[in-house]
Scaffold this active site. Structure first.
Site, PDB file in Angstrom:
ATOM      1  N   HIS A  44       0.837  -1.207   0.000  1.00 12.07           N
ATOM      2  CA  HIS A  44       0.000   0.000   0.000  1.00 12.07           C
ATOM      3  C   HIS A  44       0.872   1.258   0.000  1.00 12.07           C
ATOM      4  O   HIS A  44       0.688   2.159  -0.836  1.00 12.07           O
ATOM      5  CB  HIS A  44      -0.901  -0.013   1.244  1.00 12.07           C
ATOM      6  CG  HIS A  44      -1.708   1.220   1.446  1.00 12.07           C
ATOM      7  ND1 HIS A  44      -3.050   1.289   1.170  1.00 12.07           N
ATOM      8  CD2 HIS A  44      -1.364   2.457   1.915  1.00 12.07           C
ATOM      9  CE1 HIS A  44      -3.507   2.506   1.440  1.00 12.07           C
ATOM     10  NE2 HIS A  44      -2.501   3.227   1.916  1.00 12.07           N
ATOM     11  N   GLU A  45       1.820   1.312   0.930  1.00 15.04           N
ATOM     12  CA  GLU A  45       2.660   2.502   1.043  1.00 15.04           C
ATOM     13  C   GLU A  45       3.584   2.664  -0.162  1.00 15.04           C
ATOM     14  O   GLU A  45       3.968   3.775  -0.509  1.00 15.04           O
ATOM     15  CB  GLU A  45       3.486   2.446   2.332  1.00 15.04           C
ATOM     16  CG  GLU A  45       2.650   2.427   3.618  1.00 15.04           C
ATOM     17  CD  GLU A  45       1.682   3.600   3.724  1.00 15.04           C
ATOM     18  OE1 GLU A  45       1.968   4.671   3.133  1.00 15.04           O
ATOM     19  OE2 GLU A  45       0.637   3.439   4.375  1.00 15.04           O
ATOM     20  N   HIS A  79       1.894   4.896  -2.662  1.00 12.49           N
ATOM     21  CA  HIS A  79       2.068   6.316  -2.358  1.00 12.49           C
ATOM     22  C   HIS A  79       3.490   6.779  -2.672  1.00 12.49           C
ATOM     23  O   HIS A  79       3.705   7.835  -3.276  1.00 12.49           O
ATOM     24  CB  HIS A  79       1.788   6.567  -0.873  1.00 12.49           C
ATOM     25  CG  HIS A  79       0.359   6.383  -0.464  1.00 12.49           C
ATOM     26  ND1 HIS A  79      -0.692   6.904  -1.169  1.00 12.49           N
ATOM     27  CD2 HIS A  79      -0.196   5.731   0.610  1.00 12.49           C
ATOM     28  CE1 HIS A  79      -1.835   6.600  -0.568  1.00 12.49           C
ATOM     29  NE2 HIS A  79      -1.554   5.878   0.500  1.00 12.49           N
TER      30      HIS A  79
END
Length: 435
Positions: free
Chosen positions: A24-25, A28
């Site tokens: 997920h990170e 980003h």
């Protein structure tokens, strides 16, 4: 041995959890760097740092509590109306805004003026914030489709499991092995249907899908021809379907608990088996899972009373009750002890991780700060304001100050924390069990 397998299952789930957070990170991080935003930190977990290493301008690390993760981007919020990064105030609400604004500029260095998050165009900020949840969605889809097409899933088939002896209403409180006095034989029994028969056609129409066969039976009151395969030989059986009170279906082969309808009745229970799904079937089931996930998210507030009663009262913990990381880890510990083939244990564990990723995607897309969806909503609102300003030839309103919503974000975060604590206690004292 059971304890060892339980611990192993928990470890495997936690590793899957950490990978999902890191993945997920990474969404980003990669898009932020793509658009030239400086990212000082990339961390998996919260609390004390266990390990970290700096590569280039970013510190990469793992923290002690595996309940989330984050990247720190410079300039998440714009300066205040006076152009200052921080200006103290005695108002607690104003203090929240200013604290959030100052944290966004904590590690500001010379040259960062052109590398701030808020200075990027709204569409770029939407991409950066959406990339994290999107990575979870991609991982969920890949795992779900891979498992369904490779391992297969346990599903109801057109093979006969058991045959009802007589016609009994679904709401009747009766022993299924004992027919009430005066009850008629079930159409299936009268036609000679046996456990192990595989129904291959209904009224001349080939069928290999339980949901379709179920619908045909319910709409087929009267005479019907059922073609079965028994010991490798096909045989036509003739039955007279009757109207009966039966459990309401969900349209996908399952049943709606506690609800009944009047429909055609044959009188048998389908056997379950592991069946590999085609790509089309897998995509259709994946769409159903997403819809179910959205419905569950919408229904979340309505489930809190039952969750509270199951935690602090004598209520039953329902199978669709909200479950946190601790509860999911306990389920992960149960999987290696299930009496199913090892391949299905692996498939079940992968499904658990995929379900967690799908939940992460849906939850993070809520348009509320401090979730990713809140930042996306702020960027979209800024784009709308600037578009209307250009359309009506008004001055550019500038960046939308998401920091002003921080008091709301703290309230939302407080609600989430309380809910998380409730789920945590429930997972400990009255957990959901797949056994």
């Amino acid at each position: 041995m059971t304890t060892l397998m339980t611990v192993l299952g928990i470890i495997v789930f936690v590793l899957g959890l950490l990978f999902s957070i890191a993945w997920h990170e990474l969404g980003h991080l990669s898009t932020a760097k793509l658009f030239g935003i400086r990212v000082p930190q990339y961390m998996v977990g919260f609390g004390p740092t266990i390990f970290s290493r700096r590569k280039g301008e970013t510190e990469y690390g793992i923290k002690a509590i595996p309940l989330g993760g984050y990247i720190r981007m410079i300039g998440m919020f714009p300066p205040g109306d006076d152009g200052r990064i921080a200006a103290r105030s005695t108002s607690p609400w104003r203090g929240m805004i200013e604290d959030a604004r100052s944290a966004a500029f904590e590690e500001l260095q010379p040259g960062d003026e052109k590398r701030l998050f808020y200075t990027r165009k709204p569409w770029k900020r939407v991409v950066v914030m959406f990339a994290g949840p999107f990575m979870n969605l991609v991982l969920a889809v890949v795992i779900f489709l891979g498992v369904m097409m490779t391992f297969g899933i346990n599903t109801q088939t057109t093979t006969v499991g058991t045959v009802s002896k007589c016609v009994i209403k679904a709401s009747a409180d009766a022993d299924t092995d004992t027919c009430p006095k005066g009850a008629k034989d079930s159409p299936a029994k009268a036609a000679g249907l046996r456990p192990g028969d595989r129904i291959v056609a209904f009224n001349g129409h080939p069928t290999d899908d339980w949901s379709t066969l179920q619908t045909d039976i319910r709409n087929g009151i009267g005479e019907a021809t059922i073609t079965v395969e028994r010991d490798g030989v096909r045989k036509d059986l003739h039955a007279v379907l009757v109207e009966n009170e039966v459990a309401k279906t969900d349209g996908r082969g399952g049943y709606v608990e506690g609800e009944t309808v009047k429909a055609g009745f044959l009188g048998f229970t389908p056997a379950s088996g592991v069946v590999k799904q085609s790509f089309g079937e897998s995509v259709e089931r994946m769409g159903t899972m997403v819809q179910d996930g959205v419905d569950s998210l919408v229904a979340l507030p309505s489930k809190i009373p039952d969750l509270w009663d199951a935690t602090f009262g004598d209520g039953e913990r329902k199978a669709d009750s909200p479950m946190g990381v601790v509860g999911a880890a306990r389920v992960g510990g149960e999987i290696p002890n299930l009496d199913i083939p090892p391949s299905q244990q692996v498939a079940t564990m992968l499904f658990l991780v995929a379900g967690f990723n799908l939940s992460l995607f849906l939850f993070n897309m809520l348009p509320l700060l401090p979730l990713d969806g809140g930042h996306i909503a702020g960027a979209l609102w800024e784009s709308v304001r600037r578009h209307f300003a250009r359309l009506f030839r008004r001055p550019d309103p500038g960046p939308f100050d998401v920091a002003k919503l921080m008091p709301v974000a703290y309230v939302v975060a407080g609600i989430f924390i309380c809910f998380t604590l409730l789920v945590l206690i429930a997972d400990v004292v009255n957990p959901v069990r797949i056994t």
